[in-house]
Motif scaffolding. Structure first.
Motif, PDB file in Angstrom:
ATOM      1  N   SER A 238       0.805  -1.228   0.000  1.00 57.09           N
ATOM      2  CA  SER A 238       0.000   0.000   0.000  1.00 57.09           C
ATOM      3  C   SER A 238       0.837   1.275   0.000  1.00 57.09           C
ATOM      4  O   SER A 238       0.342   2.339  -0.357  1.00 57.09           O
ATOM      5  CB  SER A 238      -0.921   0.006   1.226  1.00 57.09           C
ATOM      6  OG  SER A 238      -0.154  -0.168   2.405  1.00 57.09           O
TER       7      SER A 238
ATOM      8  N   VAL B 204      -2.002  -0.476  -6.537  1.00 60.07           N
ATOM      9  CA  VAL B 204      -3.399  -0.219  -6.141  1.00 60.07           C
ATOM     10  C   VAL B 204      -4.337  -1.172  -6.887  1.00 60.07           C
ATOM     11  O   VAL B 204      -5.235  -1.780  -6.281  1.00 60.07           O
ATOM     12  CB  VAL B 204      -3.785   1.255  -6.414  1.00 60.07           C
ATOM     13  CG1 VAL B 204      -5.280   1.470  -6.237  1.00 60.07           C
ATOM     14  CG2 VAL B 204      -2.994   2.189  -5.490  1.00 60.07           C
TER      15      VAL B 204
ATOM     16  N   LEU C  72      -3.963  -4.746  -5.417  1.00 58.84           N
ATOM     17  CA  LEU C  72      -4.564  -4.883  -4.087  1.00 58.84           C
ATOM     18  C   LEU C  72      -6.091  -4.840  -4.177  1.00 58.84           C
ATOM     19  O   LEU C  72      -6.783  -5.610  -3.493  1.00 58.84           O
ATOM     20  CB  LEU C  72      -4.040  -3.784  -3.147  1.00 58.84           C
ATOM     21  CG  LEU C  72      -2.556  -3.906  -2.768  1.00 58.84           C
ATOM     22  CD1 LEU C  72      -2.079  -2.645  -2.045  1.00 58.84           C
ATOM     23  CD2 LEU C  72      -2.307  -5.144  -1.895  1.00 58.84           C
TER      24      LEU C  72
END
Length: 257
Positions: free
Chosen positions: A50, A64, A67
């Protein structure tokens, strides 16, 4: 000889990077096979995080996407098992200390070795603090790859003497990303490494995107690393990127031969 050093045994090595799970783990599987078929000598698999402090916008956005798609470390380990059925070249993880810490360093590195990984790159771990990871890597037969930056100067010899696998020469200050021009004196960096350690290969990364840049860097280094340019192709073509990734890797490999 470690499997990673073998990647440099037959001329200049081309080392592509990809973010696992961007846009899906199946796409990553397809892209890795395409890269291996196209002549990649070693592949870096990025484990999404992150807060990837060394990355520019292209790879940050890939993190991003990965995830958000539900990519986890365990799913990536499972992916590597699948990949290893057909890809025999060395592979290393590139990720951040927190990913390894949160999983448990011993558990993470033993699992990485078990599924067939050859090493790890942790860009946020300075040389002075690497030993807590390096000792576990040695326990499981993994190489912990060291990085040197244009500002490393007096530390280069110290890092090179203890280096394993290969030295990652960071060609530009700042974060990863495609650059029009690379102004760092790469020859000076690689000369410093070689004067300290005769047998550790040097690979140059950060900013390289064109065959012309790769060819120029390969004059000084033993290998060339490309990440953002490949991740851009993944972003552009999504699930259908493998063919385009393969074509790009083939062109880059041919440029440095």
């Amino acid at each position: 000889m470690s499997r990673i050093k073998e990647a440099f045994a037959n001329g200049k090595a081309f080392i592509p990077f990809i973010t696992c799970g961007d846009p899906s783990l199946q796409a990553t599987y397809d892209n890795v096979l395409a890269m291996a078929d196209a002549g990649a000598d070693l592949i870096e698999l990025g484990i999404p995080f992150s807060d990837p402090t060394a990355e520019g916008p292209v790879i940050q956005e890939a993190n991003v996407r990965a995830l958000n798609a539900g990519t986890t470390t365990d799913k990536i380990f499972d992916l590597v098992v699948r990949i290893r059925h057909s890809v025999k070249i060395p592979m290393v993880f590139m990720t951040y200390a927190n990913v390894v810490f949160s999983y448990g360093a011993d558990r993470f590195l033993s699992k990485a070795a078990e599924v067939g990984m050859d090493g790890i790159i942790l860009p946020d771990v300075p040389f002075e603090e690497k030993e807590e990871f390096a000792v576990v890597c040695r326990k499981y037969g993994l190489d912990m790859i060291s990085l040197i930056a244009p500002t490393s100067h007096e530390r280069v010899a110290m890092i090179a003497r203890e280096a394993e696998g290969f030295i990652y020469c960071v060609s530009s200050l700042g974060v990863t990303g495609v650059r029009k021009e690379i102004t760092t004196n790469i020859g000076e960096m690689t000369d410093l490494v070689r004067s300290a350690s005769k047998d550790i290969p040097c690979a140059v990364g950060f900013g390289i995107s064109t065959p012309e840049q790769a060819k120029r860097m390969a004059q000084y280094a033993d290998g060339v690393i490309v990440g953002s340019a490949i991740v851009k192709i993944c972003a552009q073509y999504g699930e259908a990127a493998a063919e385009h990734v393969g074509e790009y890797v083939k062109a880059m490999k041919e440029a440095i031969m």
